[in-house]
Structure formats: C-alpha cells, structure tokens
Design a protein around this motif. Structure first.
Motif, PDB file in Angstrom:
ATOM      1  N   GLU A   1     -66.098  30.607 -61.811  1.00 40.69           N
ATOM      2  CA  GLU A   1     -65.352  29.762 -62.744  1.00 40.69           C
ATOM      3  C   GLU A   1     -66.205  28.592 -63.223  1.00 40.69           C
ATOM      4  O   GLU A   1     -66.246  28.276 -64.420  1.00 40.69           O
TER       5      GLU A   1
ATOM      6  N   VAL B   1     -59.263  32.826 -59.865  1.00 42.23           N
ATOM      7  CA  VAL B   1     -59.221  31.821 -58.800  1.00 42.23           C
ATOM      8  C   VAL B   1     -57.787  31.630 -58.326  1.00 42.23           C
ATOM      9  O   VAL B   1     -57.513  31.595 -57.105  1.00 42.23           O
TER      10      VAL B   1
ATOM     11  N   ARG C   1     -64.515  30.865 -57.393  1.00 42.88           N
ATOM     12  CA  ARG C   1     -64.674  29.454 -57.760  1.00 42.88           C
ATOM     13  C   ARG C   1     -66.061  29.198 -58.337  1.00 42.88           C
ATOM     14  O   ARG C   1     -66.226  28.428 -59.293  1.00 42.88           O
TER      15      ARG C   1
END
Length: 473
Positions: A440, A388, A437
């Motif tokens: 994650e 990220v 994202r």
C-alpha cells in the motif's frame, strides 16, 4: 506545524554521531533524515546537479556571444623580408625617402634596383594590439542559441526534480522495507512462541495419556519451521538495511536503525484529474516539453545561415623598435557578410527539423505511457488499501478462531493437526498483512511519483501502532 523538541534533539545527535565517529548508541533515523542523507550523496543526484550546472554554463556561454570581445596581444619580430621591413617602418612611422632608394636615384638610371628598398637588412618591431569585435546582428543565431540554452536549462532543472522524486521513492521503498522486515520478525517471533507453547502443551498432554507420540513430534516439527522462519525474517531485515544504507551512504561501521513506519497520502481526486495533474506536473514530461522548445530554437539557429551577418570591429596598435617608443595607430570598421550560395546549410536545417520531430514523438510517447501508468497505479493503490483492510479483518477473525481451537486442544477435543493447520493459516495471514501494508505504501508512492507530487511533505508517519496492529498473540 507543531514544534517537536525531541526530534530536533535527535537530529543534532545524528549529526554529532556521524561527525565525530564516537562509539555512541545508535539512534533511529526517521524518514526525512534518510531522504536528506540520500539527497546529499546519492550518485544520481550528483549527476543531476552536474547536468544542471552544465546547462547554466551553456546559458552563460550563449549570452557571452551578445557582448563585445576584447583581445590583447603583444608580438616581437625580426625580418629582412623587403615587404615586411617596409611595413614595419610604416607602422612605426619611421619610413623615409631613402627607404625608396632616393640616394641612388638618377633620371637616366630608372632601371636601377634601390638597394635600401630591396635589400633592407634585418629589422625588428615590437607590437602591442587591443582589438574589439562587436556583434550587431547575426540573423537571430545568437538569440536563438540563448533561448535554446535556456530551454535546456529548464529541462535540466526538471530532470533534477525527477531525479529527486525518484530518489525519494527509492528511499520510501527501502525505509518501509526495513519497517516491514521488523514487523515480519515480530510475526515470526510470535509464531515461534506459539509453536513453543504447543510443544509444551503437547508434552503435558502426552504425559497424561491424552496424545500420542506422533502428535508431539508434529508440534516439534512445527516449532523448527517457526525457528527457520525467524531466521529468514532476520536475513530479510539485514538485506533491507543494506539496501537503505547504500541509498543514504550510511557508514558500514555504524549500526543503522529506523523510526516508525510512514505512508504516502493517497490523493482523493478522481482518476481523470490525476491524469491531468500528471501531464502538467510530472517532471519527466516537463523536461521533454523544454527539450521540444530547444529543438524548435534549433530550427531558428539553422535558418540564420540564410540571413546576412553584421559585425563591427575596432583596434588600437602600438609599434616601435623599442617598448617605450612606439607609434600609435587605430582601425575601425564594419562588415556585412551574406552567404548567397551554401548547399551545406540546407542539410543543417533539415537536421534541425528532424530533431524537433523526434522530440515531439518522444513527448507524445511519454505522455501516452504516463497516462496509462497513472491509471494502473491508481487502481493498484485502491486495491492495496482494500487488501489491507481485508487482511486486518482476517487476522482478527483467525486469532479468535485459533484461540478457540487451542482451548479445545488443551482439553483433548481437538487434534494437533487441526491446531497446527490453524496456526499456520494465522501466521500466513499475519505475513500477508505485513506485505499488504508495504505494498500500500509503495503503490501510493508510485502514484504520487507519476503525478509529480512525491515530496517528503506528502509522506507522513503512521506511528508504531498500525505496523503492529493485527499481529498480536
């Protein structure tokens, strides 16, 4: 925890909307609201609740065997069987010497069969009975079954916790999937606006003789690709919304929208500590440990067949020819039984021992897999966080570079090929940031699930800024 009146107002609004079915504007659901809805209606949770209720019933049933049993019965019978009739008269306390044929008795006629005794005719009896059975000791079988049922109840509770955490994880993936799809639409829209701007600029430059017709056609082809990307992103969002709606049981006739993105907290402990937490707190592992205990209790239950069983009983009876005129009687007693020779019980004990070995092996296998899973997910979560940060940096760098390329293109010193290639790379990097994202968040959720700590409290909102960061024009 700070009080947020606007959140309370929004929750009340959602309840009213779902309860009344009124055609009001759709309100965005936050993550916690989605979890609450899923927990109330998801089939997996309903099954888990049913299993827990079944286990509680088994505990109650096992405890019931410790208590006395009281049974009541009523019977009415008619018979001319000599033995049965004589028994009825005795239980009614109505037997007389004449029932033995006393009127036919003569010292010189002892071989005469008494008609009153052998041919009594029809006779009836009304009987009422209360009987109590009292267990005293059954070789530890009853206590073993209670402990076994309790262990299975704890296993069911852990299974319920595991089902809940898995559902929270599924909602997390679906919810952030919608958020990621929304952001992907923003990225695609920005790419479309940029492509439209390039077409406009190219037409202007073509009119001034700076570009050739093929350059304009290239810009128009890129615009069509951008429009297709927007449509694809919208379809992806529709699919993500369908997935979330199914999880939370959202009515088809109501529009579903979600609040801002969320992200699970990343545990700061080292890997070895997280693996220890997983062994101690993962609900699936805890459930297997309780199953091992239940299997161990099964061995004790099988061994009870080798020991004596002691029970007591007491009953009270009323027998008579009419309901209101019955003779009372009682019986009390105790019984000791001991199966000295029973070859079947050996097989039961062997089967119970094998069951324990199977559950122990299943526990060991699950622990080994979980230890490996925690390590893999932990590394993936660390890698996702790094990815990220790299994507955010790459987007900022490429946005600046593309800005310079566009200025050169507008001044006729850069080809349309270079401009479109740079824009394609920027669009791709922005899309990769959205995916990074999302990855994650899901990797962090998988790590918390593995160590047994995936609860809504561990998932926090990150606001709308992070989701849009790095995707500006």
């Amino acid at each position: 925890m700070p009080f947020h009146p606007h959140k309370k107002t929004r929750s009340i609004f959602i309840v009213l909307l779902m309860g009344t079915g009124a055609s009001l504007p759709a309100a965005a659901l936050d993550f916690n609201q989605c979890v609450d809805l899923a927990l109330r209606q998801n089939p997996e949770m309903l099954v888990a609740h049913a299993r827990q209720a079944e286990a509680r019933g088994a505990v109650s049933e096992a405890r019931g065997h410790l208590l006395p049993k009281l049974a009541a019965s009523f019977s009415a019978s008619q018979s001319n069987n000599a033995l049965t009739v004589f028994g009825m008269k005795l239980s009614q306390r109505q037997a007389t010497f004449n029932d033995f044929g006393a009127g036919q008795f003569a010292p010189n006629a002892l071989g005469v069969a008494p008609t009153g005794l052998d041919q009594p005719g029809g006779y009836h009896n009304f009987g009422t009975k209360l009987q109590m059975e009292i267990p005293i000791w059954n070789g530890g079988e009853i206590r073993g079954r209670i402990d076994q049922a309790r262990a299975m109840l704890e296993a069911a509770r852990s299974g319920n916790t595991m089902a809940r955490q898995k559902l929270v994880y599924a909602v997390l993936k679906a919810y952030d999937g919608v958020v990621a799809a929304d952001t992907a639409i923003e990225v695609a829209d920005k790419a479309k606006r940029a492509a439209a701007s390039y077409v406009k600029t190219s037409r202007s430059l073509l009119a001034r003789g700076v570009l050739i017709k093929s350059d304009l056609l290239s810009a128009e082809v890129y615009l069509e690709k951008a429009e297709l990307a927007v449509e694809s992103a919208r379809n992806a969002r529709a699919n993500a919304l369908d997935n979330l709606a199914t999880l939370i049981g959202w009515p088809e006739e109501k529009t579903l929208t979600v609040d801002g993105p969320v992200r699970p907290i990343l545990p700061a402990a080292p890997l070895s500590s997280l693996q220890s937490d997983a062994m101690a707190q993962n609900a699936g592992i805890v459930a297997l440990r309780h199953q091992v205990k239940a299997a161990q209790e099964g061995i004790g239950i099988a061994r009870a067949a080798y020991l004596p069983h002691i029970n007591a009983m007491a009953n009270q009876e009323w027998n008579g020819r009419t309901l209101g005129n019955a003779a009372p009687s009682y019986t009390v007693g105790g019984e000791v039984t001991w199966n000295v020779l029973d070859f079947a019980r050996g097989g039961s004990l062997d089967r119970a021992r094998a069951k324990r070995e199977q559950t122990l092996a299943a526990l060991q296998e699950a622990q080994d897999k979980l230890r490996l899973e925690v390590a893999q997910v932990w590394r993936s979560a660390q890698e996702a966080a790094l990815r990220v940060r790299m994507r955010e940096l790459a987007v900022r760098q490429m946005e600046e570079a593309q800005h310079m390329v566009r200025l050169r293109y507008e001044n006729g010193i850069e080809t349309v090929t270079g401009l479109l290639r740079g824009q394609a790379e920027l669009d791709q990097t922005r899309a990769e940031l959205v995916s990074a994202r999302y990855a994650e968040a899901t990797e962090r959720g998988a790590l918390l699930l593995a160590i047994g700590k995936l609860n809504p409290q561990e998932i926090v909102g990150v606001g709308s800024a992070p989701a849009a960061e790095g995707v500006s024009q």
